[in-house]
Design an enzyme around this catalytic site. Structure first.
Site, PDB file in Angstrom:
ATOM      1  CB  VAL A  40      10.399 -15.596   1.612  1.00  0.00           C
ATOM      2  CG1 VAL A  40       9.096 -15.968   2.320  1.00  0.00           C
ATOM      3  CG2 VAL A  40      10.379 -16.132   0.289  1.00  0.00           C
ATOM      4  CG  ASP A  41       5.171 -10.796   2.322  1.00  0.00           C
ATOM      5  OD1 ASP A  41       4.392 -11.507   2.106  1.00  0.00           O
ATOM      6  OD2 ASP A  41       5.246  -9.579   2.254  1.00  0.00           O
TER       7      ASP A  41
HETATM    8  N1  AR6 Z   1      13.844 -17.384  -1.689  1.00  0.00           N
HETATM    9  C1  AR6 Z   1      14.033 -18.295  -0.883  1.00  0.00           C
HETATM   10  N2  AR6 Z   1      13.949 -18.237   0.647  1.00  0.00           N
HETATM   11  C2  AR6 Z   1      14.176 -16.864   1.135  1.00  0.00           C
HETATM   12  C3  AR6 Z   1      14.104 -15.732   0.342  1.00  0.00           C
HETATM   13  C4  AR6 Z   1      14.022 -16.019  -1.238  1.00  0.00           C
HETATM   14  N3  AR6 Z   1      13.844 -14.921  -2.060  1.00  0.00           N
HETATM   15  N4  AR6 Z   1      14.167 -14.443   1.114  1.00  0.00           N
HETATM   16  C5  AR6 Z   1      14.012 -15.117   2.462  1.00  0.00           C
HETATM   17  N5  AR6 Z   1      14.069 -16.301   2.394  1.00  0.00           N
HETATM   18  P1  AR6 Z   1      10.877 -14.860   6.679  1.00  0.00           P
HETATM   19  P2  AR6 Z   1       8.778 -16.011   8.441  1.00  0.00           P
HETATM   20  C6  AR6 Z   1      14.133 -17.365   3.773  1.00  0.00           C
HETATM   21  O1  AR6 Z   1      11.429 -13.983   7.535  1.00  0.00           O
HETATM   22  O2  AR6 Z   1       9.988 -16.283   9.257  1.00  0.00           O
HETATM   23  C7  AR6 Z   1       7.972 -11.380   6.864  1.00  0.00           C
HETATM   24  O3  AR6 Z   1       8.181 -10.254   6.743  1.00  0.00           O
HETATM   25  C8  AR6 Z   1      14.788 -16.832   4.885  1.00  0.00           C
HETATM   26  O4  AR6 Z   1      16.084 -16.725   5.014  1.00  0.00           O
HETATM   27  O5  AR6 Z   1      10.679 -14.437   5.066  1.00  0.00           O
HETATM   28  O6  AR6 Z   1       7.756 -16.771   8.178  1.00  0.00           O
HETATM   29  C9  AR6 Z   1       6.512 -11.585   6.609  1.00  0.00           C
HETATM   30  O7  AR6 Z   1       5.653 -10.397   6.179  1.00  0.00           O
HETATM   31  C10 AR6 Z   1      14.315 -17.850   6.051  1.00  0.00           C
HETATM   32  O8  AR6 Z   1      14.859 -18.819   6.010  1.00  0.00           O
HETATM   33  O9  AR6 Z   1       9.517 -15.615   7.235  1.00  0.00           O
HETATM   34  C11 AR6 Z   1       5.975 -11.996   8.221  1.00  0.00           C
HETATM   35  O10 AR6 Z   1       5.920 -10.815   8.904  1.00  0.00           O
HETATM   36  C12 AR6 Z   1      12.753 -18.079   5.180  1.00  0.00           C
HETATM   37  O11 AR6 Z   1      12.858 -17.470   3.954  1.00  0.00           O
HETATM   38  C13 AR6 Z   1       7.418 -12.396   8.663  1.00  0.00           C
HETATM   39  O12 AR6 Z   1       8.402 -12.001   7.874  1.00  0.00           O
HETATM   40  C14 AR6 Z   1      11.861 -17.452   6.097  1.00  0.00           C
HETATM   41  O13 AR6 Z   1      11.921 -16.141   6.462  1.00  0.00           O
HETATM   42  C15 AR6 Z   1       7.487 -14.002   8.544  1.00  0.00           C
HETATM   43  O14 AR6 Z   1       8.339 -14.591   9.135  1.00  0.00           O
END
Ligand code: AR6
Length: 180
Positions: A40-41
């Site tokens: 998501v980031d």
């Molecule tokens: N909209 C909504 N949800 C999303 C989107 C989107 N566009 N893209 C992904 N998700 P994660 P974390 C969901 O890995 O576990 C990053 O690289 C995804 O399916 O983004 O907190 C940061 O820089 C999942 O359910 O976050 C950190 O290094 C959720 O968002 C690390 O990953 C969170 O997944 C943080 O890991």
């Protein structure tokens, strides 16, 4: 005293891409050094544009469980609140890491109150690269949001924006149980 059904009426679970939502603020699941990541980031930074990278580079650090604030730039959302989950240890019942995880939601909502944010969307923080079990994460997320609204939080709309339909159903189920 705000009733559970009044609180439930302010909550919403949707399936979709958080970068498309026209809300006052979306929440980002960042990492502590605020380096550009995937998930998501990456999606939020791509959609917001280079200014958000510059802001995050300048700020430089966000402790797990705390939150920081930037503009949304090219996003439909006005602001982004960036928070950092702990990496899940792999063990259930770790009160300290659950406390830090819950603090992601509490600190994001506190910043939202301080900046007059009425509508806010959360992704499922911690459930991607940081490996939190989705059901535990959803229960802790909902409990933290409910506590905030019960304690006078100003948001009229809190959206749990899920990437998968099963996650949306998980949140919808928790919200309907709250409504009673
Ligand atoms: N909209 C909504 N949800 C999303 C989107 C989107 N566009 N893209 C992904 N998700 P994660 P974390 C969901 O890995 O576990 C990053 O690289 C995804 O399916 O983004 O907190 C940061 O820089 C999942 O359910 O976050 C950190 O290094 C959720 O968002 C690390 O990953 C969170 O997944 C943080 O890991």
């Amino acid at each position: 005293m705000v009733s559970n059904s009044e609180i439930a009426a302010r909550l919403e679970a949707i399936e979709g891409d958080i970068t498309t939502l026209k809300v006052d603020a979306v929440v980002n699941a960042a990492n502590a050094p605020l380096m550009r990541g995937g998930g998501v980031d990456g999606a939020i930074r791509r959609a917001a544009g280079f200014e958000i990278d510059e802001d995050l580079q300048r700020i430089g650090h966000c402790e797990p469980g705390t939150s920081i604030f930037t503009f949304g730039y090219r996003l439909p959302a006005s602001y982004v609140i960036h928070t950092v989950a702990p990496v899940w240890s792999g063990m259930n019942g770790n009160a300290q890491e659950e406390r830090i995880f819950s603090a992601c939601y509490a600190s994001a909502l506190k910043l939202a109150d301080e900046n007059d944010i009425d509508s806010i969307a959360f992704p499922a923080i911690g459930t991607g690269a940081y490996r939190w079990p989705p059901q535990l994460a959803a229960e802790l997320a909902l409990a933290a949001v409910v506590r905030h609204l019960r304690d006078g939080g100003r948001q009229t709309r809190v959206i749990f924006c899920c990437f998968a339909v099963v996650d949306r159903e998980r949140y919808a189920d928790l919200i309907s149980r709250l409504a009673g």
